[in-house]
Scaffold this motif. Structure first.
Motif, PDB file in Angstrom:
ATOM      1  N   PHE A  14      10.608  -1.549   7.229  1.00 46.23           N
ATOM      2  CA  PHE A  14       9.266  -1.081   7.560  1.00 46.23           C
ATOM      3  C   PHE A  14       9.224  -0.079   8.708  1.00 46.23           C
ATOM      4  O   PHE A  14       8.189   0.552   8.940  1.00 46.23           O
ATOM      5  CB  PHE A  14       8.365  -2.278   7.887  1.00 46.23           C
ATOM      6  N   ARG A  25       6.444   0.198   2.813  1.00 49.43           N
ATOM      7  CA  ARG A  25       5.147  -0.153   3.398  1.00 49.43           C
ATOM      8  C   ARG A  25       4.020  -0.083   2.376  1.00 49.43           C
ATOM      9  O   ARG A  25       3.155  -0.973   2.328  1.00 49.43           O
ATOM     10  CB  ARG A  25       4.843   0.766   4.588  1.00 49.43           C
ATOM     11  N   LYS A  29       1.366  -2.991   1.354  1.00 45.72           N
ATOM     12  CA  LYS A  29      -0.051  -2.818   1.681  1.00 45.72           C
ATOM     13  C   LYS A  29      -0.958  -3.068   0.470  1.00 45.72           C
ATOM     14  O   LYS A  29      -2.139  -3.387   0.630  1.00 45.72           O
ATOM     15  CB  LYS A  29      -0.293  -1.401   2.221  1.00 45.72           C
ATOM     16  N   ALA A  35      -1.673  -2.105   8.246  1.00 46.42           N
ATOM     17  CA  ALA A  35      -0.437  -1.448   8.677  1.00 46.42           C
ATOM     18  C   ALA A  35       0.179  -2.115   9.901  1.00 46.42           C
ATOM     19  O   ALA A  35       1.400  -2.236  10.016  1.00 46.42           O
ATOM     20  CB  ALA A  35      -0.715   0.029   8.956  1.00 46.42           C
ATOM     21  N   LEU A  38       2.920  -4.813   9.765  1.00 46.02           N
ATOM     22  CA  LEU A  38       4.280  -4.412   9.444  1.00 46.02           C
ATOM     23  C   LEU A  38       4.892  -3.542  10.535  1.00 46.02           C
ATOM     24  O   LEU A  38       6.010  -3.046  10.376  1.00 46.02           O
ATOM     25  CB  LEU A  38       4.286  -3.638   8.119  1.00 46.02           C
TER      26      LEU A  38
END
Length: 573
Positions: A14, A25, A29, A35, A38
């Motif tokens: 990540f 990512r 998501k 966000a 991560l």
């Protein structure tokens, strides 16, 4: 904070820029994850053996939610993932056949994914060692949360547990219990979520991980329905985040001294003989030298102080309310390596210092033990060149030294077809020998070693006799049962050529198991011996029979000894 983030294994996924980081990512998501979750938080895997085909583990989804709350509270991000589950009660031919497969599933799932630490959710017998073996092979911070024992069963005014199944079976076969009696007992046996309520293999494994230091204190005995079990799961979620930040890994906890502690604790609680095979396998994965003789050596001098079925009277629920496993550890402190580090960063001694006993009928003292006889005895002799084991606390004292005529069953089908035959030449002095139920021979080494009594002896009121096999016995079982004879019959050692009519000598005080045959006769028979046909020529069973080691080495695959570390082989994008 930046330095801490750089140490996180998950940053290799990540924390990347460009296409690779975008893919890692973006697809996470899509699950609705912001966000910032991560962006530097420890990613904690929850390795879950939940399955409706594993009744002992059927509540682990609920327990996982408690773990998640703890992880989030401590500043980590939890991700739950499934692995193959093993239910001893339903799986054929035996869950043990798949222990190594699950350990591979766990190892590769952890290694291949962006995980900084892992919580191992387990319960039924083989799920605990399988998950621990897999986690050891990767060696990232790991903590065990067991599902807990079920509530004590009830039947016609008395407490019952899994150990009573063997008694019910013999009474049913002898006509003392009817079908209606069995149905009523069946209805009262399993009253709640959780694994077996006695000190069977599941409870033994839970005690093992607590003694090793792989879980928080009290993990072993809290009943599955007790709210304290969810609290422990929550606190384990908190703890695993701390373990990641402090980089406390299985290799830091699983020292040689920790293994010795586990052996001594197992003696004190009357744990299952399966403990031997699973602890040897775990030691092989983490790289700690451990031999079969160590189980005899470190059990010696440790009395049985936990009065629990099948060696005693009470149940796991009683153990918890009497103070739990920490009381037992405290009582054993003169024997233990007290400075061993545990999952919470404290020493074993720091964890048990405040423990107090609330029922000395359940937890006795070392000075006034429940039973002086304890532990697991390792036998040697020409019938088991590489060893065999017996649990004296579950055996009949008068049979600890015995000489008798062998009645041999070549495999499990031979046993089933012959045991109730009125023409079977057997008496209470005979020694029942069951061959070809070892790791390769069955395959998978099932729990059939505690053979039922011949029908003609049940009619005479005989309740125990010496029984020997290259298989295993359920931790809930009992009797004068010698197990794990190695090499197994399928490997072509001396055990393979024992015949009906041979004279067998069992001398537990002197650690001896032998057959009264000359070396010349044994060698002659072995030259004539021929292996049984292969069980399967393809798939996992074929791999298993080719690669499984003998019981005295833990019955792991030869290519899995030692750990491989947490590095992923190569990137895919």
């Amino acid at each position: 904070m930046e330095n801490e983030e750089l140490k996180l294994r998950s940053r290799g996924w990540f924390g990347r820029s460009g296409k690779d980081g975008f893919i890692y990512r973006a697809w996470m998501k899509k699950q609705g994850i912001p966000a910032y979750e991560l962006a530097g938080k420890p990613i904690i895997g929850i390795c879950n053996t939940w399955s409706e085909l594993t009744p002992c583990n059927s509540h682990l989804r609920d327990l996982a939610e408690s773990v998640k709350r703890g992880v989030i509270e401590a500043g980590g991000y939890p991700v739950e993932f499934p692995v193959m589950s093993l239910g001893e009660t339903l799986m054929k031919p035996t869950a043990m056949l798949y222990r190594n497969l699950v350990s591979m599933d766990v190892e590769e799932s952890i290694r291949a994914n962006p995980l900084d630490g892992v919580v191992l959710l387990c319960g039924c017998d083989k799920t605990t060692p399988a998950l621990v073996m897999g986690a050891c092979s990767v060696n990232i911070p790991s903590i065990v949360v067991s599902g807990g024992p079920m509530l004590t069963g009830r039947h016609r005014g008395r407490s019952i547990g899994t150990s009573d199944i063997w008694r019910f079976s013999e009474e049913y076969r002898s006509g003392k219990m009817t079908d209606e009696d069995m149905t009523l007992a069946e209805a009262g046996m399993c009253r709640s979520d959780g694994h077996c309520a006695v000190m069977g293999t599941a409870s033994t494994m839970a005690c093992m991980v607590e003694a090793l230091g792989l879980s928080l204190p009290h993990n072993a005995a809290i009943p599955a329905p007790d709210s304290a079990r969810k609290i422990l799961a929550h606190m384990s979620g908190v703890e695993i985040v701390k373990m990641v930040r402090e980089d406390r890994k299985p290799s830091d906890i699983l020292t040689r001294e920790a293994f010795e502690n586990a052996i001594m604790l197992n003696a004190a609680v009357g744990g299952s003989t399966n403990f031997v095979i699973h602890l040897l396998a775990i030691a092989g994965r983490i790289g700690v030298p451990l031999a079969l003789e160590d189980f005899d050596k470190y059990s010696a001098g440790v009395p049985l102080i936990a009065n629990l079925q099948p060696s005693g009277e009470f149940f796991m629920e009683d153990l918890y309310y009497a103070g739990g496993l920490q009381v037992v550890l405290k009582e054993l402190q003169a024997h233990l390596h007290k400075s061993c580090i545990t999952a919470n960063g404290k020493t074993l001694e720091e964890n048990f210092t405040a423990a107090a006993c609330y029922n000395d009928a359940v937890i006795a003292t070392v000075d006034k033990p429940f039973n002086e006889v304890s532990g697991i005895v390792v036998l040697r002799g020409n019938m088991c060149e590489n060893g065999a084991v017996i649990k004296p606390s579950a055996a009949s004292p008068q049979l600890m030294k015995h000489r008798g005529r062998a009645v041999v069953f070549d495999d499990i089908d031979d046993y089933k077809n012959s045991i109730d035959d009125p023409a079977l030449e057997v008496d209470e002095h005979s020694v029942l020998v069951l061959k070809n139920v070892g790791p390769k021979g069955y395959p998978g080494m099932p729990e059939v070693g505690n053979m039922g009594m011949p029908a003609k002896l049940l009619d005479k009121g005989v309740t125990d006799m010496v029984r020997i096999s290259d298989g295993r016995m359920s931790g809930t079982g009992f009797g004068t049962v010698v197990l794990h004879a190695s090499p197994e019959a399928a490997a072509g050692g001396n055990f393979a050529v024992v015949r009906t009519g041979d004279i067998i000598v069992l001398d537990v005080p002197n650690r001896l198991l032998s057959v009264e045959l000359s070396e010349e006769e044994l060698e002659r028979r072995k030259r004539e011996w021929r292996p049984q046909p292969k069980h399967m020529k393809r798939g996992y069973v074929s791999l298993y029979t080719k690669c499984v080691e003998q019981a005295d080495l833990g019955a792991d695959f030869d290519f899995l000894r030692g750990n491989s570390g947490s590095e992923v082989t190569k990137d895919s994008h």
